[in-house]
Design a protein around this motif. Structure first.
Motif, PDB file in Angstrom:
ATOM      1  N   PHE A  46       0.838  -1.205   0.000  1.00 29.89           N
ATOM      2  CA  PHE A  46       0.000   0.000   0.000  1.00 29.89           C
ATOM      3  C   PHE A  46       0.876   1.259   0.000  1.00 29.89           C
ATOM      4  O   PHE A  46       0.644   2.207  -0.763  1.00 29.89           O
ATOM      5  N   ALA A  47       1.908   1.238   0.854  1.00 34.45           N
ATOM      6  CA  ALA A  47       2.806   2.396   0.951  1.00 34.45           C
ATOM      7  C   ALA A  47       3.557   2.623  -0.359  1.00 34.45           C
ATOM      8  O   ALA A  47       3.674   3.759  -0.840  1.00 34.45           O
ATOM      9  N   ALA A  48       4.066   1.539  -0.961  1.00 31.62           N
ATOM     10  CA  ALA A  48       4.831   1.654  -2.208  1.00 31.62           C
ATOM     11  C   ALA A  48       3.952   2.180  -3.342  1.00 31.62           C
ATOM     12  O   ALA A  48       4.373   3.039  -4.128  1.00 31.62           O
ATOM     13  N   ALA A  49       2.722   1.671  -3.425  1.00 34.01           N
ATOM     14  CA  ALA A  49       1.804   2.111  -4.486  1.00 34.01           C
ATOM     15  C   ALA A  49       1.454   3.593  -4.324  1.00 34.01           C
ATOM     16  O   ALA A  49       1.390   4.345  -5.307  1.00 34.01           O
ATOM     17  N   THR A  50       1.247   4.027  -3.067  1.00 38.93           N
ATOM     18  CA  THR A  50       0.889   5.432  -2.813  1.00 38.93           C
ATOM     19  C   THR A  50       2.070   6.351  -3.099  1.00 38.93           C
ATOM     20  O   THR A  50       1.915   7.435  -3.674  1.00 38.93           O
ATOM     21  N   ASP A  51       3.267   5.919  -2.692  1.00 34.95           N
ATOM     22  CA  ASP A  51       4.469   6.713  -2.966  1.00 34.95           C
ATOM     23  C   ASP A  51       4.665   6.900  -4.476  1.00 34.95           C
ATOM     24  O   ASP A  51       4.991   8.003  -4.946  1.00 34.95           O
TER      25      ASP A  51
END
Length: 537
Positions: A46-51
């Protein structure tokens, strides 16, 4: 093409990349939101996709996406890796995601007064020469909770797949204008992915064995010739996308060696399975009742008893009669292995255990066991639970509701004027309506709800931990949406409605609960059909 036109085309190209990435973020949040037990496993994804979304949006000057992404990323950074997501942070994330969702709406959506639909699937891509057919399919798919996108040429399709791998692709073999150009495009696409994308091919012109073989070699799961109507295609798309969300196998391990049992647990969990280990054979009955395993792994030789004796005890219980039992032992005598399997076992693995061999064996045995179980408890037409198993599940949920002092609702649904559908359009179309409603219910109800085909055009739904008012609201919304769905019948389309009766459990028997729901359904029919009635307590 002048400079302004080129700039506009470039801007649209970048906008597509940002909105596609935004939908990756939305889909990842959906995974977290639907299965809180595994939320922490998706936290880094989730964090990687949002970044990535923030970087794309800033680079391409899409401010609303950038702001929504930054807000979401700041909240994710408050979520400790490996820990559960607390309720307060979850609510804040949900608000941020809704803001992002609004930014991601198409221009045509912005003019709609309807609340934005949150899709529960990764995309289905459609590559057809017939744009009218593609648009019709997208409308139908969106009713069933899919996010579908159509593409006008091979370059657009290739670019979209590079950004976000789809669940499946529906493609015309001649997509691109020349013979078998669609197959050539798919061959190039598949080379870019470690695991193949399931492909559904269709053709109006070419059904030859040569074309079918070429299509099959590049991941073609289905080949329709001549092309079929949207209803059949959606059923096939549902089959392949549904297959991507397989529930993990529940494996019970009994081994008196704690070190060996823990090793087995680690191997199984790493393979995505749910493992429960016990080291005391005398705990087997309790473990069976509490865990309800799909596969059982037994050590052959333990203090106080053997694995063969435990297997015989397990087989004495009807509900575990067909559950696969795999023996583990250093025993290499083939005669003794065969004797062990004759006493209730299904397979034999020798120690030391090769993890790959173990996982492959469990997958093979588990797949067959699930297939056999489905034949026994599921309706062959819709894939829903059959009448007998639905009542069994209702009895179980009543016991659970009584133990936990939670509410429980039971609903009965009947398709209105179904005989007229069969008489007018034929039984194959009638069957498709039944499958359509079953798909609709599965898409819109929770995983904890149980849906059964009660008989004919009647369906039953068990809603655990649900208040009567909530059950009525949910089913009324489903009823309204289903009535809007266009049912295809050749070159014609028609609408179907259903009536529903709901009864709330009031410490009564399953039979009494069913009878009250049935009377409420009858009231809906008397009130003019196409409505939901709540039974009196």
């Amino acid at each position: 093409m002048d400079d302004e036109s080129q700039k506009e085309k470039l801007r649209q190209h970048f906008a597509r990349r940002v909105t596609t990435q935004a939908r990756v973020v939305l889909d990842t949040w959906q995974k977290i939101h639907e299965d809180r037990d595994k939320a922490s496993a998706h936290r880094n994804e989730f964090a990687a996709a949002t970044d990535k979304l923030v970087r794309y949006a800033q680079r391409f000057e899409m401010d609303s996406h950038a702001r929504a992404g930054q807000t979401t990323l700041a909240l994710i950074n408050q979520w400790e890796p490996g820990s559960a997501l607390n309720e307060s942070l979850e609510r804040q994330l949900q608000d941020a995601i809704e803001t992002l969702s609004q930014s991601t709406l198409r221009r045509t959506d912005l003019n709609s007064s309807e609340a934005p639909h949150q899709f529960r699937r990764t995309p289905v891509y459609i590559a057809l020469a017939n744009q009218e057919m593609a648009a019709r399919l997208i409308r139908q798919l969106e009713f069933f909770g899919f996010r579908a996108s159509a593409f006008a040429n091979a370059d657009e399709l290739t670019e979209a797949c590079a950004l976000h791998k789809p669940e499946t692709i529906l493609v015309d073999v001649n997509f691109g204008g020349s013979p078998n150009a669609g197959i050539t495009t798919i061959e190039r696409l598949q080379e870019r992915h470690d695991t193949p994308i399931p492909i559904i091919f269709m053709s109006d012109e070419d059904g030859s064995i040569e074309t079918r073989l070429q299509a099959s070699r590049c991941g073609g799961e289905e080949f329709f010739y001549p092309a079929v109507d949207p209803g059949q295609l959606i059923e096939k798309i549902e089959t392949y996308t549904h297959g991507n969300t397989v529930e993990p196998y529940k494996v019970l391990v009994l081994d008196d060696s704690r070190a060996q049992a823990k090793y087995m647990e680690t191997v199984l969990k790493k393979a995505g399975m749910t493992a429960h280990i016990i080291t005391d054979p005398m705990q087997i009955i309790h473990a069976l009742e509490e865990f309800s395993p799909e596969i059982i792994i037994l050590d052959m030789y333990m203090p106080g008893c053997t694995g063969m004796e435990i297997a015989r005890v397990i087989r004495q219980q009807d509900r575990f009669h067909s559950v696969p039992i795999i023996y583990l032992s250093a025993e290499e005598d083939v005669t003794k292995q065969l004797h062990a399997m004759s006493l209730g076992g299904d397979d034999f693995l020798t120690k030391p255990i090769d993890p790959k061999h173990l996982i492959a064996t469990i997958h093979n045995r588990g797949r067959r066991a699930r297939s056999l179980l489905a034949l026994m408890i599921r309706d062959s037409l819709t894939g829903l639970f059959n009448h007998t198993h639905t009542l069994h599940l209702l009895d179980q949920e009543i016991v659970r509701a009584r133990q936990k002092q939670q509410p429980l609702c039971f609903a009965m649904i009947d398709i209105d004027y179904f005989k007229k559908v069969n008489d007018t359009f034929g039984h194959p179309i009638g069957d498709r309506v039944l499958r359509s409603l079953s798909m609709f219910l599965k898409q819109r109800l929770r995983k904890t709800d149980h849906i059964g085909r009660y008989g004919g055009e009647e369906f039953a739904i068990i809603l655990p931990n649900t208040r009567p008012s909530d059950a009525r609201n949910v089913l009324n919304e489903i009823r309204e949406r289903f009535s809007e769905l266009q049912q295809p019948a050749g070159d014609r389309e028609f609408n179907v409605t259903f009536s529903c009766g709901i009864a709330a459990w009031d410490d009564d028997t399953s039979q009494a609960l069913c009878e009250r729901a049935d009377r409420a359904l009858y009231s809906s029919k008397e009130l003019g059909r196409n409505c939901v009635t709540l039974a009196d307590s």
